[in-house]
Design a protein around this motif. Sequence first.
Motif, PDB file in Angstrom:
ATOM      1  N   ILE A   1      53.401  51.923  10.647  1.00 44.43           N
ATOM      2  CA  ILE A   1      53.163  53.152  11.399  1.00 44.43           C
ATOM      3  C   ILE A   1      54.153  53.256  12.553  1.00 44.43           C
ATOM      4  O   ILE A   1      54.433  52.272  13.237  1.00 44.43           O
ATOM      5  N   HIS A   2      54.688  54.413  12.727  1.00 44.07           N
ATOM      6  CA  HIS A   2      55.520  54.700  13.901  1.00 44.07           C
ATOM      7  C   HIS A   2      54.867  55.834  14.684  1.00 44.07           C
ATOM      8  O   HIS A   2      55.222  56.995  14.506  1.00 44.07           O
ATOM      9  N   PRO A   3      53.891  55.520  15.489  1.00 43.05           N
ATOM     10  CA  PRO A   3      53.142  56.593  16.150  1.00 43.05           C
ATOM     11  C   PRO A   3      53.978  57.316  17.192  1.00 43.05           C
ATOM     12  O   PRO A   3      54.878  56.737  17.802  1.00 43.05           O
ATOM     13  N   ARG A   4      53.673  58.586  17.372  1.00 41.60           N
ATOM     14  CA  ARG A   4      54.381  59.390  18.363  1.00 41.60           C
ATOM     15  C   ARG A   4      53.403  59.871  19.412  1.00 41.60           C
ATOM     16  O   ARG A   4      52.284  60.239  19.107  1.00 41.60           O
ATOM     17  N   VAL A   5      53.865  59.859  20.632  1.00 41.44           N
ATOM     18  CA  VAL A   5      53.008  60.269  21.736  1.00 41.44           C
ATOM     19  C   VAL A   5      52.486  61.693  21.522  1.00 41.44           C
ATOM     20  O   VAL A   5      51.304  61.976  21.669  1.00 41.44           O
ATOM     21  N   SER A   6      53.398  62.578  21.128  1.00 42.20           N
ATOM     22  CA  SER A   6      53.005  63.980  21.018  1.00 42.20           C
ATOM     23  C   SER A   6      51.946  64.214  19.951  1.00 42.20           C
ATOM     24  O   SER A   6      51.234  65.210  19.978  1.00 42.20           O
ATOM     25  N   GLU A   7      51.817  63.272  19.025  1.00 40.68           N
ATOM     26  CA  GLU A   7      50.829  63.437  17.967  1.00 40.68           C
ATOM     27  C   GLU A   7      49.516  62.736  18.291  1.00 40.68           C
ATOM     28  O   GLU A   7      48.596  62.709  17.484  1.00 40.68           O
ATOM     29  N   ASN A   8      49.471  62.115  19.451  1.00 44.83           N
ATOM     30  CA  ASN A   8      48.263  61.368  19.805  1.00 44.83           C
ATOM     31  C   ASN A   8      47.728  61.781  21.166  1.00 44.83           C
ATOM     32  O   ASN A   8      47.109  60.986  21.864  1.00 44.83           O
TER      33      ASN A   8
ATOM     34  N   TRP B   1      48.174  60.091  34.316  1.00 44.04           N
ATOM     35  CA  TRP B   1      48.500  61.461  33.931  1.00 44.04           C
ATOM     36  C   TRP B   1      49.289  62.081  35.071  1.00 44.04           C
ATOM     37  O   TRP B   1      48.951  61.877  36.236  1.00 44.04           O
ATOM     38  N   LYS B   2      50.323  62.787  34.720  1.00 45.66           N
ATOM     39  CA  LYS B   2      51.154  63.389  35.754  1.00 45.66           C
ATOM     40  C   LYS B   2      51.217  64.897  35.607  1.00 45.66           C
ATOM     41  O   LYS B   2      51.370  65.399  34.491  1.00 45.66           O
ATOM     42  N   LYS B   3      51.110  65.545  36.715  1.00 44.48           N
ATOM     43  CA  LYS B   3      51.184  66.998  36.724  1.00 44.48           C
ATOM     44  C   LYS B   3      52.540  67.438  36.163  1.00 44.48           C
ATOM     45  O   LYS B   3      53.566  66.799  36.410  1.00 44.48           O
ATOM     46  N   ALA B   4      52.495  68.515  35.412  1.00 41.45           N
ATOM     47  CA  ALA B   4      53.730  69.004  34.782  1.00 41.45           C
ATOM     48  C   ALA B   4      54.774  69.376  35.820  1.00 41.45           C
ATOM     49  O   ALA B   4      54.454  69.876  36.894  1.00 41.45           O
ATOM     50  N   LYS B   5      56.001  69.078  35.457  1.00 42.01           N
ATOM     51  CA  LYS B   5      57.101  69.531  36.302  1.00 42.01           C
ATOM     52  C   LYS B   5      57.679  70.782  35.666  1.00 42.01           C
ATOM     53  O   LYS B   5      57.679  70.900  34.439  1.00 42.01           O
ATOM     54  N   PRO B   6      58.182  71.675  36.475  1.00 41.69           N
ATOM     55  CA  PRO B   6      58.739  72.902  35.909  1.00 41.69           C
ATOM     56  C   PRO B   6      59.811  72.575  34.878  1.00 41.69           C
ATOM     57  O   PRO B   6      60.684  71.751  35.136  1.00 41.69           O
ATOM     58  N   GLY B   7      59.703  73.168  33.707  1.00 39.56           N
ATOM     59  CA  GLY B   7      60.715  72.947  32.687  1.00 39.56           C
ATOM     60  C   GLY B   7      60.471  71.728  31.827  1.00 39.56           C
ATOM     61  O   GLY B   7      61.039  71.613  30.751  1.00 39.56           O
ATOM     62  N   GLY B   8      59.621  70.803  32.291  1.00 38.30           N
ATOM     63  CA  GLY B   8      59.370  69.598  31.515  1.00 38.30           C
ATOM     64  C   GLY B   8      58.312  69.861  30.459  1.00 38.30           C
ATOM     65  O   GLY B   8      57.611  70.863  30.520  1.00 38.30           O
TER      66      GLY B   8
ATOM     67  N   SER C   1      54.850  69.635  28.567  1.00 43.49           N
ATOM     68  CA  SER C   1      53.512  69.425  29.110  1.00 43.49           C
ATOM     69  C   SER C   1      52.434  69.817  28.108  1.00 43.49           C
ATOM     70  O   SER C   1      52.696  70.520  27.127  1.00 43.49           O
ATOM     71  N   TRP C   2      51.246  69.310  28.368  1.00 43.62           N
ATOM     72  CA  TRP C   2      50.098  69.557  27.509  1.00 43.62           C
ATOM     73  C   TRP C   2      48.917  69.970  28.381  1.00 43.62           C
ATOM     74  O   TRP C   2      48.841  69.600  29.554  1.00 43.62           O
TER      75      TRP C   2
ATOM     76  N   GLY D   1      50.121  69.015  32.071  1.00 49.89           N
ATOM     77  CA  GLY D   1      50.722  67.762  32.521  1.00 49.89           C
ATOM     78  C   GLY D   1      51.164  66.919  31.347  1.00 49.89           C
ATOM     79  O   GLY D   1      51.182  67.364  30.195  1.00 49.89           O
ATOM     80  N   ARG D   2      51.530  65.688  31.665  1.00 48.22           N
ATOM     81  CA  ARG D   2      51.955  64.766  30.610  1.00 48.22           C
ATOM     82  C   ARG D   2      51.439  63.365  30.936  1.00 48.22           C
ATOM     83  O   ARG D   2      51.104  63.069  32.080  1.00 48.22           O
TER      84      ARG D   2
END
Length: 369
Positions: free
Chosen positions: A13-20, A86-93, A95-96, A103-104
Motif C-alpha cells: 500500500i502507498h497511502p496518500r494523505v489526501s485520500e485519508n 491541524w493548521k489553519k489554511a493559508k491563502p492559496g495553499g 486545504s480541507w 485547513g490542513r
Amino acid sequence: KDALALGVKPADIHPRVSENMDEIILMVKTLVEKGHAYELEGDVYFDVRSFGEYGKLSGRDLDDLKSGARVQVDEKKKDPLDFALWKKAKPGGPSWESPWGQGRPGWHIECSAMSMKYMGPTFDIHGGGFDLIFPHHENEIAQSECYTGEMFAKYWLHNGFITVNEEKMSKSLGNFFLVREVLEKFPGPVIRFFLLSTHYRSPLDFSDTKLAEDAKALARLQNTWNRLQEAVPAGEEESLAQMARDTRNRIEEAMDDDFNTALAVAELFAFSREINSALTRGMSEKELLLARKVLKDFAIDILGIVQEDSPALAEDSALTARLMELIIEIRTTARSEKNWPLADRIRDRLKEAGILLEDTPEGPRWKVQ
RNA sequence: GGCGACGUAGCCAAGGGGUAAGGCAUGGGACUGCAAAUCCCUGAUCCCCGGUUCAAAUCCGGGCGUCGCCUCCA
C-alpha cells in the motif's frame, strides 16, 4: 523501477494523505475530545504535558527540552513544545473542510492516522532515519497512544544517514543524488552490498571508490555461486557439511541480533573461501547441496546481493553459449599448438566485447562483463 | 546551551570484560605460456588521561574530535 533494480520488494500500500483525510480529522477530533489537544484560532495543538511518557523514545524529558530550547517561537500555545495536529489554511495553499474550518493536517498526524488505519493500533516495526526520532517519531507516539490507549510500534528501526564527504545527504545541502544516477555506474546488487556492508544504524559515507571496492568484493561471492552452479559432484568428502551448518547458524544469529548484516556478510565470505578450496579439490554431492542451499538462502534470497542466474546464463543464453563453445574450441586448439598470439587475441577481443575469458585449472570459463 | 550517536589496521567495517571477524589495498608465495580466477602467508592492543577488576578495546569518570537532533518542510 529504481527500487526494483535494488531488489526492494514492492509495498502493498502507498497511502496518500489526501485520500485519508477522514481518518486524520477523526483522530484530531478525538484527541481534542479526550483532552489531549486544544484548538487555537483555527489551529489544533497537541498538549504534550497531557502525555506523561512524552520523550520516551528520544530519551529526553520535557524540562530538558525546555531549558535547552534554542528558538522561542512561543505564542499562545500552552507549552512551547506543543505541536500542530491541524493548521489553519493559508491563502492559496491546499486545504480541507474540518470542524475547525478550512485547513490542513499538521506534519506528524498523517503518519499515525494512515499507519493505524492499515495496520491497526499496534504494529511491529516502524522505520525511519535517525533524524526523525525527535520530534517526528516522538510526536507520532504521543498522539497515537493517547488516541488508542495502546502501544503504537513495538520496535523502532532508525537507520543512519548516507553521507557525502562525511556530511548528511540532504536536499537543503544540495549534495544529494538519485539511486537512478548511481545505477548508471554500478549494478543494483553492488549498491545493495554497499548498504548492507555496514550496520543499518551506522552512518555510511557514499563514494565511488567504496562502491568500486565493493563491486570487487561482491564479485568473489558471485563467482563462488557461479562455480557452484556449474560444479559436478565428485567424491564422498563431507568436511564442508559442518561449516555449512555453522555458517547458517551464525548468520541467523547475526540477523536476529538487530539485523547485523555486516557480520552476516563476513560469514558468507569466510564460507565462500572454504567452498572455493573445496571446489578445487572436488565437492561431493552432499557438500554441493549444502553449500548451494546456504548461499541460496542468505546471499540470494535474504540479503539479495548475489544473483541466482549469472548474467551470462540469463540473456540469449542458448545462442551465446553455442557461439562461445565454438570460440573456446578454436582457442583451445590454438593454445595446444602454442599459438599464443592468436589465443591472446581471441581473449582480448572477447574482453572488448564485454566477455571475460579465464583459463582455470578446470578449463576455460567465461562470463559477461 | 540541551539531548544523542560515533571514534577499531593505509581505507571500509564487525565485536563489546579474558589478549581483535570480514572486505579492499600492499608485499611475498602456489597454480599458469601469459593474464584472470582461486588458495596460502603478510598488518592493529582498539582517540587521549585516570579509575574499577585477577583481567578493559570492551565497564565508570574526565577530556578531545566527528556527526545528528533540538525551526519550517516531510
